[in-house]
Design a protein around this motif. Structure first.
Motif, PDB file in Angstrom:
ATOM      1  N   MET A  37      35.835  45.183  41.675  1.00 17.68           N
ATOM      2  CA  MET A  37      34.963  44.526  42.891  1.00 17.68           C
ATOM      3  C   MET A  37      36.072  43.470  43.720  1.00 17.68           C
ATOM      4  SD  MET A  37      31.686  42.170  43.024  1.00 17.68           S
ATOM      5  CE  MET A  37      31.144  41.436  44.504  1.00 17.68           C
ATOM      6  N   THR A  38      36.113  43.580  44.902  1.00 15.29           N
ATOM      7  CA  THR A  38      36.884  42.874  45.893  1.00 15.29           C
ATOM      8  C   THR A  38      36.056  41.378  46.229  1.00 15.29           C
ATOM      9  OG1 THR A  38      38.265  44.690  46.797  1.00 15.29           O
ATOM     10  CG2 THR A  38      38.072  42.582  48.061  1.00 15.29           C
ATOM     11  N   VAL A  39      36.465  40.300  46.090  1.00 14.75           N
ATOM     12  CA  VAL A  39      36.019  39.074  46.165  1.00 14.75           C
ATOM     13  C   VAL A  39      36.396  38.645  47.644  1.00 14.75           C
ATOM     14  CG1 VAL A  39      35.648  36.641  45.448  1.00 14.75           C
ATOM     15  CG2 VAL A  39      35.649  38.647  43.969  1.00 14.75           C
ATOM     16  N   GLN A  40      35.520  38.161  48.342  1.00 12.76           N
ATOM     17  CA  GLN A  40      35.849  37.688  49.906  1.00 12.76           C
ATOM     18  C   GLN A  40      36.099  36.293  49.752  1.00 12.76           C
ATOM     19  OE1 GLN A  40      36.734  40.041  52.329  1.00 12.76           O
ATOM     20  NE2 GLN A  40      36.135  41.780  50.746  1.00 12.76           N
ATOM     21  N   ASN A  41      36.742  35.763  51.003  1.00 14.68           N
ATOM     22  CA  ASN A  41      36.621  34.287  51.393  1.00 14.68           C
ATOM     23  C   ASN A  41      37.376  33.631  50.232  1.00 14.68           C
ATOM     24  OD1 ASN A  41      35.216  35.231  53.559  1.00 14.68           O
ATOM     25  ND2 ASN A  41      33.257  34.545  52.443  1.00 14.68           N
ATOM     26  N   ILE A  42      38.523  34.014  49.816  1.00 14.62           N
ATOM     27  CA  ILE A  42      39.132  33.143  48.767  1.00 14.62           C
ATOM     28  C   ILE A  42      39.942  31.924  49.135  1.00 14.62           C
ATOM     29  CG2 ILE A  42      40.969  33.168  46.930  1.00 14.62           C
ATOM     30  CD1 ILE A  42      40.443  35.929  46.329  1.00 14.62           C
ATOM     31  N   LEU A  43      39.501  30.870  48.795  1.00 19.23           N
ATOM     32  CA  LEU A  43      40.088  29.590  49.520  1.00 19.23           C
ATOM     33  C   LEU A  43      41.332  29.176  48.772  1.00 19.23           C
ATOM     34  CD1 LEU A  43      36.666  27.686  49.719  1.00 19.23           C
ATOM     35  CD2 LEU A  43      37.704  28.994  51.449  1.00 19.23           C
ATOM     36  N   LEU A  44      41.634  29.289  47.600  1.00 19.58           N
ATOM     37  CA  LEU A  44      42.739  28.804  46.847  1.00 19.58           C
ATOM     38  C   LEU A  44      42.593  29.533  45.610  1.00 19.58           C
ATOM     39  CD1 LEU A  44      44.797  26.516  47.023  1.00 19.58           C
ATOM     40  CD2 LEU A  44      43.176  25.184  45.478  1.00 19.58           C
ATOM     41  N   SER A  45      44.054  30.022  45.267  1.00 17.31           N
ATOM     42  CA  SER A  45      44.135  30.908  44.179  1.00 17.31           C
ATOM     43  C   SER A  45      45.784  30.583  43.585  1.00 17.31           C
ATOM     44  CB  SER A  45      43.869  32.270  44.337  1.00 17.31           C
ATOM     45  OG  SER A  45      44.087  33.130  43.053  1.00 17.31           O
ATOM     46  N   GLY A  46      45.742  30.768  42.370  1.00 16.73           N
ATOM     47  CA  GLY A  46      47.093  30.799  42.010  1.00 16.73           C
ATOM     48  C   GLY A  46      47.494  31.148  40.515  1.00 16.73           C
ATOM     49  N   VAL A  47      48.733  31.205  40.128  1.00 22.06           N
ATOM     50  CA  VAL A  47      48.798  31.441  38.676  1.00 22.06           C
ATOM     51  C   VAL A  47      48.975  30.376  37.796  1.00 22.06           C
ATOM     52  CG1 VAL A  47      50.668  32.496  37.118  1.00 22.06           C
ATOM     53  CG2 VAL A  47      50.646  33.330  39.419  1.00 22.06           C
TER      54      VAL A  47
END
Length: 223
Positions: A1-11
């Motif tokens: 599933m593709t999640v929309q409206n990602i605000l912040l993401s990282g490793v």
């Protein structure tokens, strides 16, 4: 599933800590905004999406804030990562990084980090001889060190200074799991005897104001 409206993401995880070795998993953590209109009815959307291959956890903005205000060590990493580990960084994500200190409080940081470290100790005790014992030991040491640093300075250094020291500790505990008890006891004493720079309670006002800006930004984006 593709999640929309990602605000912040990282490793995050072992790669972020500097503890990864060949074959280590690459873990990702992020935060997204649910369309505001979807939050107003009887059935609200999922607050978390967790996948494997790739290993990724995404929390809805409000859930992330609640976890962070509770001192959760895992979600807290997201706003203290080195710049090069961010894969998605929006203006609202930058705003959140800017108010990260307001989520902190002395008791919640102490209880959360020592609590997670104690969980790792119990796991390695129950799995003596298991190949994961060394991993649990490394996490125990990291949680203790990072928690005390956050408690005493108000800042979280996600990447450890000497990764090999952590690997040596893990190997030693794998050979003698009971040896981890002295490290945990040391940090329990250190927390008890050290005065924290953090307030007694987190300041929820910046998080509340930020979340309201998120809701306004995504009011007209319902699927």
């Amino acid at each position: 599933m593709t999640v929309q409206n990602i605000l912040l993401s990282g490793v995050v995880g072992s790669t972020a800590y500097g503890l990864a070795r060949e074959g280590s998993d690459v873990d990702r953590l992020g935060m997204f905004a649910a369309p505001t209109e979807t939050l107003l009815g009887l059935h609200t959307p999922k607050e978390s999406h967790v996948t494997t291959a790739p290993d990724r956890t995404l929390h809805e903005a409000a859930k992330w804030c609640r976890l962070a205000l509770g001192g959760n060590p895992t979600v807290m990493e997201l706003v203290w990562l080195p710049d090069e580990l961010y894969e998605v960084r929006t203006p609202l994500g930058d705003e959140l990084i800017g108010i990260r200190g307001s989520f902190l409080s002395a008791q919640r940081v102490r209880d959360a980090y020592l609590g997670y470290a104690t969980q790792q100790f119990r796991k390695l005790e129950s799995r003596a001889g298991d190949h994961r014992t060394a991993k649990h030991a490394r996490h125990l040491k990291r949680l203790c060190h990072q928690g005390l640093e956050l408690y005493t300075t108000g800042r979280l250094a996600v990447r450890v200074v000497d990764p090999e020291e952590y690997h040596r500790f893990g190997d030693a505990v794998a050979a003698d799991p009971a040896s981890a008890r002295s490290l945990l006891a040391h940090y329990e004493t250190a927390f008890a005897e050290t005065r924290s720079v953090l307030p007694d309670r987190p300041d929820e006002r910046p998080a509340e104001a930020w979340l309201r800006r998120v809701r306004a930004e995504f009011y007209d984006t319902a699927a």
